[in-house]
Scaffold this motif. Structure first.
Motif, PDB file in Angstrom:
ATOM      1  N   GLU A  14       0.847  -1.197   0.000  1.00 47.41           N
ATOM      2  CA  GLU A  14       0.000   0.000   0.000  1.00 47.41           C
ATOM      3  C   GLU A  14       0.877   1.239   0.000  1.00 47.41           C
ATOM      4  O   GLU A  14       1.917   1.284   0.665  1.00 47.41           O
ATOM      5  CB  GLU A  14      -0.902   0.029   1.241  1.00 47.41           C
ATOM      6  N   ALA A  15       0.477   2.239  -0.744  1.00 43.14           N
ATOM      7  CA  ALA A  15       1.117   3.551  -0.703  1.00 43.14           C
ATOM      8  C   ALA A  15       0.047   4.579  -0.389  1.00 43.14           C
ATOM      9  O   ALA A  15      -1.109   4.460  -0.822  1.00 43.14           O
ATOM     10  CB  ALA A  15       1.802   3.878  -2.028  1.00 43.14           C
ATOM     11  N   ALA A  16       0.416   5.579   0.388  1.00 45.53           N
ATOM     12  CA  ALA A  16      -0.525   6.640   0.757  1.00 45.53           C
ATOM     13  C   ALA A  16       0.213   7.958   0.833  1.00 45.53           C
ATOM     14  O   ALA A  16       1.398   8.016   1.167  1.00 45.53           O
ATOM     15  CB  ALA A  16      -1.186   6.330   2.102  1.00 45.53           C
ATOM     16  N   ALA A  17      -0.506   9.021   0.521  1.00 43.06           N
ATOM     17  CA  ALA A  17       0.012  10.381   0.656  1.00 43.06           C
ATOM     18  C   ALA A  17      -0.720  11.050   1.811  1.00 43.06           C
ATOM     19  O   ALA A  17      -1.956  11.014   1.874  1.00 43.06           O
ATOM     20  CB  ALA A  17      -0.197  11.166  -0.628  1.00 43.06           C
ATOM     21  N   LEU A  18       0.062  11.644   2.729  1.00 40.73           N
ATOM     22  CA  LEU A  18      -0.506  12.344   3.873  1.00 40.73           C
ATOM     23  C   LEU A  18      -0.222  13.831   3.766  1.00 40.73           C
ATOM     24  O   LEU A  18       0.886  14.242   3.376  1.00 40.73           O
ATOM     25  CB  LEU A  18       0.083  11.832   5.189  1.00 40.73           C
ATOM     26  N   ALA A  19      -1.201  14.630   4.160  1.00 40.73           N
ATOM     27  CA  ALA A  19      -0.992  16.062   4.328  1.00 40.73           C
ATOM     28  C   ALA A  19      -0.255  16.299   5.643  1.00 40.73           C
ATOM     29  O   ALA A  19      -0.180  15.403   6.493  1.00 40.73           O
ATOM     30  CB  ALA A  19      -2.339  16.783   4.335  1.00 40.73           C
ATOM     31  N   PRO A  20       0.313  17.488   5.848  1.00 39.22           N
ATOM     32  CA  PRO A  20       1.029  17.749   7.101  1.00 39.22           C
ATOM     33  C   PRO A  20       0.201  17.510   8.359  1.00 39.22           C
ATOM     34  O   PRO A  20       0.746  17.161   9.402  1.00 39.22           O
ATOM     35  CB  PRO A  20       1.433  19.225   6.972  1.00 39.22           C
ATOM     36  N   ASP A  21      -1.132  17.668   8.261  1.00 36.36           N
ATOM     37  CA  ASP A  21      -1.975  17.439   9.433  1.00 36.36           C
ATOM     38  C   ASP A  21      -2.372  15.980   9.603  1.00 36.36           C
ATOM     39  O   ASP A  21      -3.136  15.632  10.510  1.00 36.36           O
ATOM     40  CB  ASP A  21      -3.228  18.316   9.373  1.00 36.36           C
ATOM     41  N   GLY A  22      -1.853  15.086   8.749  1.00 38.86           N
ATOM     42  CA  GLY A  22      -2.137  13.664   8.855  1.00 38.86           C
ATOM     43  C   GLY A  22      -3.316  13.178   8.042  1.00 38.86           C
ATOM     44  O   GLY A  22      -3.591  11.973   8.024  1.00 38.86           O
ATOM     45  N   ALA A  23      -4.004  14.080   7.359  1.00 39.26           N
ATOM     46  CA  ALA A  23      -5.146  13.663   6.541  1.00 39.26           C
ATOM     47  C   ALA A  23      -4.664  12.896   5.313  1.00 39.26           C
ATOM     48  O   ALA A  23      -3.643  13.248   4.706  1.00 39.26           O
ATOM     49  CB  ALA A  23      -5.957  14.880   6.110  1.00 39.26           C
ATOM     50  N   PHE A  24      -5.404  11.857   4.944  1.00 34.70           N
ATOM     51  CA  PHE A  24      -5.069  11.116   3.729  1.00 34.70           C
ATOM     52  C   PHE A  24      -5.411  11.962   2.502  1.00 34.70           C
ATOM     53  O   PHE A  24      -6.523  12.471   2.365  1.00 34.70           O
ATOM     54  CB  PHE A  24      -5.864   9.815   3.666  1.00 34.70           C
ATOM     55  N   LEU A  25      -4.445  12.084   1.601  1.00 25.53           N
ATOM     56  CA  LEU A  25      -4.672  12.715   0.307  1.00 25.53           C
ATOM     57  C   LEU A  25      -4.924  11.669  -0.774  1.00 25.53           C
ATOM     58  O   LEU A  25      -5.587  11.947  -1.766  1.00 25.53           O
ATOM     59  CB  LEU A  25      -3.470  13.579  -0.071  1.00 25.53           C
ATOM     60  N   SER A  26      -4.369  10.484  -0.574  1.00 28.97           N
ATOM     61  CA  SER A  26      -4.597   9.377  -1.498  1.00 28.97           C
ATOM     62  C   SER A  26      -4.166   8.084  -0.837  1.00 28.97           C
ATOM     63  O   SER A  26      -3.326   8.084   0.078  1.00 28.97           O
ATOM     64  CB  SER A  26      -3.824   9.573  -2.814  1.00 28.97           C
ATOM     65  N   ARG A  27      -4.739   6.975  -1.293  1.00 31.21           N
ATOM     66  CA  ARG A  27      -4.361   5.634  -0.840  1.00 31.21           C
ATOM     67  C   ARG A  27      -4.541   4.686  -2.008  1.00 31.21           C
ATOM     68  O   ARG A  27      -5.612   4.648  -2.628  1.00 31.21           O
ATOM     69  CB  ARG A  27      -5.229   5.156   0.325  1.00 31.21           C
ATOM     70  N   VAL A  28      -3.512   3.888  -2.286  1.00 31.97           N
ATOM     71  CA  VAL A  28      -3.585   2.911  -3.377  1.00 31.97           C
ATOM     72  C   VAL A  28      -2.943   1.617  -2.913  1.00 31.97           C
ATOM     73  O   VAL A  28      -2.000   1.621  -2.115  1.00 31.97           O
ATOM     74  CB  VAL A  28      -2.892   3.431  -4.653  1.00 31.97           C
ATOM     75  N   ARG A  29      -3.446   0.506  -3.416  1.00 34.98           N
ATOM     76  CA  ARG A  29      -2.953  -0.812  -3.035  1.00 34.98           C
ATOM     77  C   ARG A  29      -2.790  -1.687  -4.259  1.00 34.98           C
ATOM     78  O   ARG A  29      -3.457  -1.497  -5.286  1.00 34.98           O
ATOM     79  CB  ARG A  29      -3.922  -1.512  -2.070  1.00 34.98           C
ATOM     80  N   ALA A  30      -1.916  -2.676  -4.112  1.00 33.85           N
ATOM     81  CA  ALA A  30      -1.755  -3.702  -5.147  1.00 33.85           C
ATOM     82  C   ALA A  30      -1.285  -4.974  -4.467  1.00 33.85           C
ATOM     83  O   ALA A  30      -0.641  -4.920  -3.412  1.00 33.85           O
ATOM     84  CB  ALA A  30      -0.746  -3.261  -6.199  1.00 33.85           C
ATOM     85  N   PRO A  31      -1.585  -6.146  -5.041  1.00 32.05           N
ATOM     86  CA  PRO A  31      -1.043  -7.388  -4.483  1.00 32.05           C
ATOM     87  C   PRO A  31       0.473  -7.380  -4.528  1.00 32.05           C
ATOM     88  O   PRO A  31       1.076  -6.842  -5.462  1.00 32.05           O
ATOM     89  CB  PRO A  31      -1.622  -8.471  -5.406  1.00 32.05           C
ATOM     90  N   ASN A  32       1.098  -7.970  -3.512  1.00 35.71           N
ATOM     91  CA  ASN A  32       2.543  -8.150  -3.551  1.00 35.71           C
ATOM     92  C   ASN A  32       2.842  -9.232  -4.587  1.00 35.71           C
ATOM     93  O   ASN A  32       2.354 -10.351  -4.460  1.00 35.71           O
ATOM     94  CB  ASN A  32       3.069  -8.566  -2.177  1.00 35.71           C
TER      95      ASN A  32
END
Length: 303
Positions: A14-32
């Motif tokens: 999983e990869a995710a982008a966080l804003a400085p306040d900890g809010a999720f800006l994006s989340r993406v997943r793929a099988p290993n």
């Protein structure tokens, strides 16, 4: 500044982008994908996708199994065994075209929960992973404690403390030793203990549910589990005395655990009084990726 975290799990990445306040800006997943070169490509593609959705590039931190040897720079002790003996961090840096920080996945859980999770405000936090395997991570004053040799918090491969006669030498562990905590207090350990004693086959979550429903075999197995986990945590108390324990992994979802653990820990604590926060991870399955994203915060001493 956007913070990108990557949680490199055995079955999914999983990869995710966080804003400085900890809010999720994006989340993406793929099988290993289960092989080294394909996994490097998968991480690169997920980071690019997360940044595309977030609208900008950021720092990148990766939480992964095992640890980096400070002697060789190679990954060791990863249960995704194709990582072992590889320069995983350097190869990811080449693929992404920028520096990254990498830490053990349990350390990422501890950091996430210490920053703004169940252990927020605690000066010291020990993370307990009790799922398929058993791991630990330590954060003190907001910083990951990696250790002089990069093995701090490798709690799952310490022997069960204060063993009873029927617990010696203990089950064989994949690491080559016997009686490691991973063989007793992981979800897999609970499952194997139940099968050994009852002759029945149930998964960890099924054992916990059956115990609540009055199944005598399951209730006895859960009682043994709580006792063993209590002894294991008391050892951490006597070594580190953290203000907070945060729990992740499948067995951490057993609600009865948190009410019963203090009585299982206290008899083994070398002190006249003991208290600590014992709580499931506030961010649940998201804690790993959130902690990885925060590895670039000032002062983190990680690979």
């Amino acid at each position: 500044m956007i913070e990108i975290g990557v949680d490199f799990g055995g079955t999914k990445i999983e990869a995710a982008a966080l804003a400085p306040d900890g809010a999720f800006l994006s989340r993406v997943r793929a099988p290993n994908p289960g092989s080294y070169d394909a996994a490097i490509r998968a991480v690169r593609e997920l980071v690019e996708e997360a940044e595309g959705q977030a609208g900008g590039q950021g720092t990148v931190g990766v939480g992964a199994p095992g640890s980096v040897s400070p002697r060789t720079g190679l990954i060791r002790n990863a249960n995704s065994t194709y990582l072992n003996g590889r320069r995983f961090r350097e190869d990811l840096e080449t693929a992404l075209g920028r520096p990254i920080r990498l830490a053990n996945d349990a350390n990422c859980l501890a950091l996430s929960e210490a920053v703004d999770g169940a252990a927020a405000g605690a000066a010291s936090t020990f993370a307990v992973i009790i799922g398929t395997g058993c791991g630990g991570g330590l954060v003190v004053n907001g910083l990951v404690v990696d250790g002089a040799n990069g093995i701090a918090g490798e709690w799952g491969h310490i022997s069960l403390p204060w063993p009873k006669p029927d617990e010696v030498p203990g089950p064989s562990c994949w690491c080559g030793q016997c009686g490691c905590l991973e063989t007793w207090i992981s979800g897999t350990g609970l499952q194997h203990d139940f099968a050994r004693v009852s002759g029945r086959e149930l998964k960890g979550a099924e054992i916990v549910a059956a115990a609540k429903s009055g199944d005598a075999d399951a209730a006895a197995a859960f009682e043994r589990y709580v006792d063993r986990l209590g002894r294991a945590l008391a050892m951490v108390v006597n070594l580190v005395d953290p203000e907070a324990f945060v729990f992740g992994g499948g067995v951490s979802n057993a609600e009865d655990l948190y009410a019963r653990l203090p009585a299982a820990i206290s008899p083994y604590v070398f002190g006249d009084a003991w208290t600590a926060t014992l709580a499931p991870a506030k961010w649940g399955d998201s804690s790993g990726v959130r902690g990885a994203a925060r590895l670039w915060r000032a002062g983190q001493k990680v690979s």
